[in-house]
Design a protein around this motif. Structure first.
Motif, PDB file in Angstrom:
ATOM      1  N   LEU A 126      35.997  46.659  31.341  1.00  0.00           N
ATOM      2  CA  LEU A 126      35.820  45.747  32.468  1.00  0.00           C
ATOM      3  C   LEU A 126      35.386  46.560  33.674  1.00  0.00           C
ATOM      4  CD1 LEU A 126      39.047  43.579  32.143  1.00  0.00           C
ATOM      5  CD2 LEU A 126      36.720  42.850  31.648  1.00  0.00           C
ATOM      6  N   SER A 127      34.502  45.997  34.471  1.00  0.00           N
ATOM      7  CA  SER A 127      34.052  46.645  35.697  1.00  0.00           C
ATOM      8  C   SER A 127      34.473  45.771  36.868  1.00  0.00           C
ATOM      9  CB  SER A 127      32.528  46.799  35.668  1.00  0.00           C
ATOM     10  OG  SER A 127      32.090  47.380  36.867  1.00  0.00           O
ATOM     11  N   ILE A 128      35.149  46.391  37.838  1.00  0.00           N
ATOM     12  CA  ILE A 128      35.641  45.662  39.000  1.00  0.00           C
ATOM     13  C   ILE A 128      34.969  46.249  40.238  1.00  0.00           C
ATOM     14  CG2 ILE A 128      37.695  45.007  40.314  1.00  0.00           C
ATOM     15  CD1 ILE A 128      39.247  45.827  37.651  1.00  0.00           C
ATOM     16  N   LYS A 129      34.108  45.464  40.868  1.00  0.00           N
ATOM     17  CA  LYS A 129      33.391  45.915  42.059  1.00  0.00           C
ATOM     18  C   LYS A 129      34.130  45.377  43.276  1.00  0.00           C
ATOM     19  CE  LYS A 129      28.772  46.327  44.003  1.00  0.00           C
ATOM     20  NZ  LYS A 129      29.122  47.479  44.770  1.00  0.00           N
ATOM     21  N   ILE A 130      34.768  46.285  44.017  1.00  0.00           N
ATOM     22  CA  ILE A 130      35.562  45.902  45.179  1.00  0.00           C
ATOM     23  C   ILE A 130      34.625  45.705  46.370  1.00  0.00           C
ATOM     24  CG2 ILE A 130      37.302  46.666  46.821  1.00  0.00           C
ATOM     25  CD1 ILE A 130      37.586  47.540  43.233  1.00  0.00           C
ATOM     26  N   TRP A 131      34.815  44.588  47.080  1.00  0.00           N
ATOM     27  CA  TRP A 131      33.934  44.271  48.202  1.00  0.00           C
ATOM     28  C   TRP A 131      34.274  45.078  49.448  1.00  0.00           C
ATOM     29  CZ3 TRP A 131      35.335  38.864  46.356  1.00  0.00           C
ATOM     30  CH2 TRP A 131      34.515  38.512  45.268  1.00  0.00           C
ATOM     31  N   ASP A 132      35.545  45.422  49.628  1.00  0.00           N
ATOM     32  CA  ASP A 132      35.972  46.224  50.785  1.00  0.00           C
ATOM     33  C   ASP A 132      36.540  47.540  50.243  1.00  0.00           C
ATOM     34  OD1 ASP A 132      37.098  47.395  53.007  1.00  0.00           O
ATOM     35  OD2 ASP A 132      38.381  45.683  53.520  1.00  0.00           O
ATOM     36  N   ILE A 133      35.772  48.621  50.375  1.00  0.00           N
ATOM     37  CA  ILE A 133      36.136  49.924  49.802  1.00  0.00           C
ATOM     38  C   ILE A 133      37.494  50.418  50.296  1.00  0.00           C
ATOM     39  CG2 ILE A 133      34.929  51.296  51.539  1.00  0.00           C
ATOM     40  CD1 ILE A 133      34.893  52.137  47.854  1.00  0.00           C
ATOM     41  N   SER A 134      37.930  49.979  51.478  1.00  0.00           N
ATOM     42  CA  SER A 134      39.190  50.468  52.039  1.00  0.00           C
ATOM     43  C   SER A 134      40.423  49.994  51.255  1.00  0.00           C
ATOM     44  CB  SER A 134      39.322  50.046  53.503  1.00  0.00           C
ATOM     45  OG  SER A 134      39.484  48.646  53.605  1.00  0.00           O
ATOM     46  N   ILE A 135      40.274  49.006  50.383  1.00  0.00           N
ATOM     47  CA  ILE A 135      41.434  48.492  49.635  1.00  0.00           C
ATOM     48  C   ILE A 135      41.436  48.933  48.177  1.00  0.00           C
ATOM     49  CG2 ILE A 135      41.680  46.470  51.134  1.00  0.00           C
ATOM     50  CD1 ILE A 135      40.409  44.826  48.798  1.00  0.00           C
ATOM     51  N   ILE A 136      40.585  49.862  47.828  1.00  0.00           N
ATOM     52  CA  ILE A 136      40.450  50.262  46.424  1.00  0.00           C
ATOM     53  C   ILE A 136      41.769  50.804  45.850  1.00  0.00           C
ATOM     54  CG2 ILE A 136      39.626  52.647  46.671  1.00  0.00           C
ATOM     55  CD1 ILE A 136      37.399  51.687  44.568  1.00  0.00           C
ATOM     56  N   GLY A 137      42.531  51.528  46.662  1.00  0.00           N
ATOM     57  CA  GLY A 137      43.820  52.057  46.208  1.00  0.00           C
ATOM     58  C   GLY A 137      44.813  50.950  45.895  1.00  0.00           C
ATOM     59  N   GLU A 138      44.842  49.926  46.748  1.00  0.00           N
ATOM     60  CA  GLU A 138      45.751  48.798  46.524  1.00  0.00           C
ATOM     61  C   GLU A 138      45.370  48.028  45.257  1.00  0.00           C
ATOM     62  OE1 GLU A 138      44.447  49.593  49.439  1.00  0.00           O
ATOM     63  OE2 GLU A 138      46.038  49.620  50.918  1.00  0.00           O
ATOM     64  N   VAL A 139      44.060  47.892  45.019  1.00  0.00           N
ATOM     65  CA  VAL A 139      43.594  47.202  43.816  1.00  0.00           C
ATOM     66  C   VAL A 139      44.019  47.980  42.568  1.00  0.00           C
ATOM     67  CG1 VAL A 139      41.555  46.477  42.507  1.00  0.00           C
ATOM     68  CG2 VAL A 139      41.676  46.041  44.971  1.00  0.00           C
ATOM     69  N   LYS A 140      43.824  49.298  42.604  1.00  0.00           N
ATOM     70  CA  LYS A 140      44.214  50.133  41.463  1.00  0.00           C
ATOM     71  C   LYS A 140      45.720  50.008  41.203  1.00  0.00           C
ATOM     72  CE  LYS A 140      44.274  54.830  39.689  1.00  0.00           C
ATOM     73  NZ  LYS A 140      44.002  56.232  39.923  1.00  0.00           N
ATOM     74  N   ASN A 141      46.531  50.060  42.276  1.00  0.00           N
ATOM     75  CA  ASN A 141      47.982  49.941  42.115  1.00  0.00           C
ATOM     76  C   ASN A 141      48.377  48.572  41.563  1.00  0.00           C
ATOM     77  OD1 ASN A 141      48.420  52.537  43.048  1.00  0.00           O
ATOM     78  ND2 ASN A 141      48.725  51.894  45.170  1.00  0.00           N
ATOM     79  N   ALA A 142      47.676  47.526  41.996  1.00  0.00           N
ATOM     80  CA  ALA A 142      47.986  46.183  41.495  1.00  0.00           C
ATOM     81  C   ALA A 142      47.715  46.093  39.997  1.00  0.00           C
ATOM     82  CB  ALA A 142      47.161  45.142  42.249  1.00  0.00           C
ATOM     83  N   ILE A 143      46.631  46.712  39.546  1.00  0.00           N
ATOM     84  CA  ILE A 143      46.303  46.695  38.111  1.00  0.00           C
ATOM     85  C   ILE A 143      47.354  47.486  37.325  1.00  0.00           C
ATOM     86  CG2 ILE A 143      44.619  47.433  36.365  1.00  0.00           C
ATOM     87  CD1 ILE A 143      42.445  46.930  38.549  1.00  0.00           C
ATOM     88  N   LEU A 144      47.738  48.642  37.860  1.00  0.00           N
ATOM     89  CA  LEU A 144      48.748  49.464  37.181  1.00  0.00           C
ATOM     90  C   LEU A 144      50.099  48.748  37.097  1.00  0.00           C
ATOM     91  CD1 LEU A 144      47.972  52.985  38.702  1.00  0.00           C
ATOM     92  CD2 LEU A 144      47.774  52.329  36.294  1.00  0.00           C
ATOM     93  N   SER A 145      50.471  48.040  38.159  1.00  0.00           N
ATOM     94  CA  SER A 145      51.792  47.411  38.196  1.00  0.00           C
ATOM     95  C   SER A 145      51.818  46.041  37.512  1.00  0.00           C
ATOM     96  CB  SER A 145      52.276  47.278  39.638  1.00  0.00           C
ATOM     97  OG  SER A 145      51.430  46.427  40.372  1.00  0.00           O
ATOM     98  N   ALA A 146      50.689  45.597  36.960  1.00  0.00           N
ATOM     99  CA  ALA A 146      50.627  44.282  36.309  1.00  0.00           C
ATOM    100  C   ALA A 146      51.197  44.293  34.889  1.00  0.00           C
ATOM    101  CB  ALA A 146      49.187  43.784  36.277  1.00  0.00           C
ATOM    102  N   ASN A 147      51.629  45.462  34.404  1.00  0.00           N
ATOM    103  CA  ASN A 147      52.211  45.579  33.059  1.00  0.00           C
ATOM    104  C   ASN A 147      51.285  45.069  31.960  1.00  0.00           C
ATOM    105  OD1 ASN A 147      54.599  46.776  33.949  1.00  0.00           O
ATOM    106  ND2 ASN A 147      55.540  44.782  34.334  1.00  0.00           N
TER     107      ASN A 147
END
Length: 185
Positions: free
Chosen positions: A65-86
């Protein structure tokens, strides 16, 4: 009045089917599917946003899957959300995008997913039967209160049962298709 009961019953059962469909959609098979990430919520901007509201999700290939983030400043939060989704996913940041490669499903994982799928199906069937029971009770009260005739009562009961059978068949069909996807991909 009788038509209201049938219409209300159909609407409630349709909502149950849609809820079951959404539950099933979230269970991953061996193939990449953008809907796998539908339930992920990202904590950003002092609130919560669904992942698909802050990024474009696409299928790069069968396993990625490819996830293109629209606001580069939130990329860390997006990565953490994916990791914490179990979801047992390992996101990799690549510039303003995140790549998620789905691991192969082990036989144990496939069996666990099938059990979960069957649990969702049984919950949906129980909900459908409860809706049927409520409709039948309402029709019985109408018959006891002499609001409908004996023939209308029996006809309505038969129609409610047919609606119930059709909806349970829809659940079983979707269950069968998804089970095959999980076990044979």
């Amino acid at each position: 009045m009788l038509n209201e009961v049938k219409t209300k019953t159909k609407e409630k059962m349709l909502k149950t089917i849609q809820s079951f469909h959404n539950d099933v959609k979230g269970i991953r098979t061996g193939r990449a599917n953008a809907s796998l990430l539908d339930g992920i919520v990202v904590n950003i901007y002092g609130g919560h946003q669904k992942l698909n509201q802050v990024a474009g999700i696409s299928v790069a290939d069968n396993k990625t899957l490819s996830i293109k983030i629209w606001d580069i400043s939130i990329i860390g939060e997006v990565k953490n959300a994916i990791l914490s989704a179990n979801l047992n996913l390992n996101p990799v940041v690549e510039g303003n995008a995140i790549r998620v490669t789905l691991p192969d499903l082990t036989q144990e994982t496939r069996e666990r997913l099938v059990k979960l799928l069957n649990q969702f199906a049984e919950n949906a069937r129980v909900a459908i039967r409860n809706i049927r029971r409520d409709a039948m009770e309402e029709i019985e009260k109408m018959q006891e209160g002499k609001e409908i005739s004996e023939d209308d009562f029996h006809g309505a009961k038969k129609q409610i049962q047919n609606i119930t059978d059709d909806n349970i068949e829809k659940i079983d069909d979707e269950l069968s298709i998804k089970e095959k996807e999980i076990l044979h991909c």
